[in-house]
Design an enzyme around this catalytic site. Structure first.
Site, PDB file in Angstrom:
ATOM      1  N   ASP A 242      -0.313   5.180   0.876  1.00 44.34           N
ATOM      2  CA  ASP A 242      -0.629   6.095   2.243  1.00 44.34           C
ATOM      3  C   ASP A 242      -0.611   5.531   3.345  1.00 44.34           C
ATOM      4  O   ASP A 242      -1.653   4.381   3.537  1.00 44.34           O
ATOM      5  CB  ASP A 242      -1.915   6.749   1.693  1.00 44.34           C
ATOM      6  CG  ASP A 242      -1.875   7.647   0.344  1.00 44.34           C
ATOM      7  OD1 ASP A 242      -0.874   8.725   0.358  1.00 44.34           O
ATOM      8  OD2 ASP A 242      -2.595   7.477  -0.346  1.00 44.34           O
TER       9      ASP A 242
ATOM     10  N   LYS B 186     -10.896  -1.386  -1.995  1.00 41.07           N
ATOM     11  CA  LYS B 186     -10.476  -1.844  -0.723  1.00 41.07           C
ATOM     12  C   LYS B 186     -11.738  -1.524   0.095  1.00 41.07           C
ATOM     13  O   LYS B 186     -12.256  -0.349   0.167  1.00 41.07           O
ATOM     14  CB  LYS B 186      -9.125  -1.291  -0.014  1.00 41.07           C
ATOM     15  CG  LYS B 186      -7.934  -1.858  -0.890  1.00 41.07           C
ATOM     16  CD  LYS B 186      -6.829  -0.996  -0.186  1.00 41.07           C
ATOM     17  CE  LYS B 186      -5.207  -1.209  -1.135  1.00 41.07           C
ATOM     18  NZ  LYS B 186      -4.272  -0.556  -0.626  1.00 41.07           N
TER      19      LYS B 186
ATOM     20  N   ASP C 263       0.915  -1.065   0.083  1.00 46.52           N
ATOM     21  CA  ASP C 263      -0.078  -0.060   0.112  1.00 46.52           C
ATOM     22  C   ASP C 263       0.840   1.105  -0.223  1.00 46.52           C
ATOM     23  O   ASP C 263       1.980   1.149   0.319  1.00 46.52           O
ATOM     24  CB  ASP C 263      -0.798  -0.099   1.170  1.00 46.52           C
ATOM     25  CG  ASP C 263      -1.782   1.286   1.520  1.00 46.52           C
ATOM     26  OD1 ASP C 263      -2.421   1.615   0.599  1.00 46.52           O
ATOM     27  OD2 ASP C 263      -1.702   1.855   2.435  1.00 46.52           O
TER      28      ASP C 263
ATOM     29  N   ASP D  46      -1.857  -0.123   6.238  1.00 45.69           N
ATOM     30  CA  ASP D  46      -1.807   0.573   7.430  1.00 45.69           C
ATOM     31  C   ASP D  46      -3.179   0.600   7.988  1.00 45.69           C
ATOM     32  O   ASP D  46      -3.623   1.121   9.068  1.00 45.69           O
ATOM     33  CB  ASP D  46      -1.467   1.968   7.421  1.00 45.69           C
ATOM     34  CG  ASP D  46      -2.117   2.653   6.351  1.00 45.69           C
ATOM     35  OD1 ASP D  46      -2.712   3.924   6.831  1.00 45.69           O
ATOM     36  OD2 ASP D  46      -2.312   2.721   5.286  1.00 45.69           O
TER      37      ASP D  46
END
Length: 221
Positions: free
Chosen positions: A19, A144, A17, A169
């Site tokens: 961000d 997602k 991922d 995250d």
């Protein structure tokens, strides 16, 4: 796959991922979504818990369930443009540069809910190289926590989902990785409440090295 412990995982490919995982863009995300929250009279603290990890239109669908998806997609385009124009405060997650350097020549892909302009801009603002294989918002039909992005990343790299490890995250991202049948390394404080396979504070706590048979050994701590 070899036997694993909480501090060691073995994989054949990594799916990353952006961000919150490679790039800390929280300042921009919070500025943009705070303005959006105020426009609709929504509680910002509740909104920000939804938006991390999802594409904007998917977050809007959760937060404004009575609104049409056509409106959500239109406003998502505006949101992406606003975020792409605002790079103030975008920085690398600690250890991201060394982590990506350690993956040179090893199978890995970026799997992000950002589109091409936003992902390119944020990685550049953070001083990080873009992986050669990238799955962005334009590449998928579902956001997602749907696993489509991670499954597509594994397919593009040529590996079975079970042989891939995801770095994420957010709750939506961790759920997507699990739904894809992959193990998940949770990065940063948000990840802890979503029970990833392994959690680290940042990427300084991750080491990747190739081992026999084309496998990758990940050690943590």
């Amino acid at each position: 796959m070899t036997a694993e412990t909480a501090s060691v995982l073995t994989a054949r490919a990594l799916l990353l991922d952006m961000d919150g995982t490679l790039v800390n863009s929280d300042a921009v995300v919070e500025r943009c979504w705070r303005r959006w929250s105020e426009r609709y009279g929504l509680d910002f603290d509740a909104v920000i818990k939804v938006v991390h990890g999802r594409q904007g239109y998917a977050s809007m669908a959760v937060l404004l369930p009575e609104r049409s998806m056509e409106e959500n997609h239109a406003e998502n385009r505006e949101m992406l443009a606003a975020e792409t124009a605002d790079m103030e405060g975008v920085v690398p997650v600690p250890g991201a540069a060394a982590f990506l350097a350690s993956l040179e020549g090893l199978p890995h892909a970026l799997v992000t809910s950002a589109d091409v302009p936003l992902s390119t801009g944020r990685m550049a603002a953070a001083g990080l190289p873009l992986p050669a294989v990238r799955v962005t918002a334009e590449s998928v039909g579902a956001s997602k926590p749907d696993p489509e992005g991670f499954l597509k990343g594994a397919a593009e790299l040529g590996f079975d989902p079970a042989d891939c490890v995801v770095f994420e995250d957010s709750g939506a991202g961790i759920a997507a990785g699990r739904a894809a049948g992959m193990r998940v390394v949770g990065v940063g404080p948000r990840a802890g409440e979503f029970e990833p396979t392994v959690q680290v504070a940042d990427l300084t706590q991750v080491r990747v090295e190739p081992v026999a048979g084309g496998a990758l050994r990940l050690t943590f701590g």
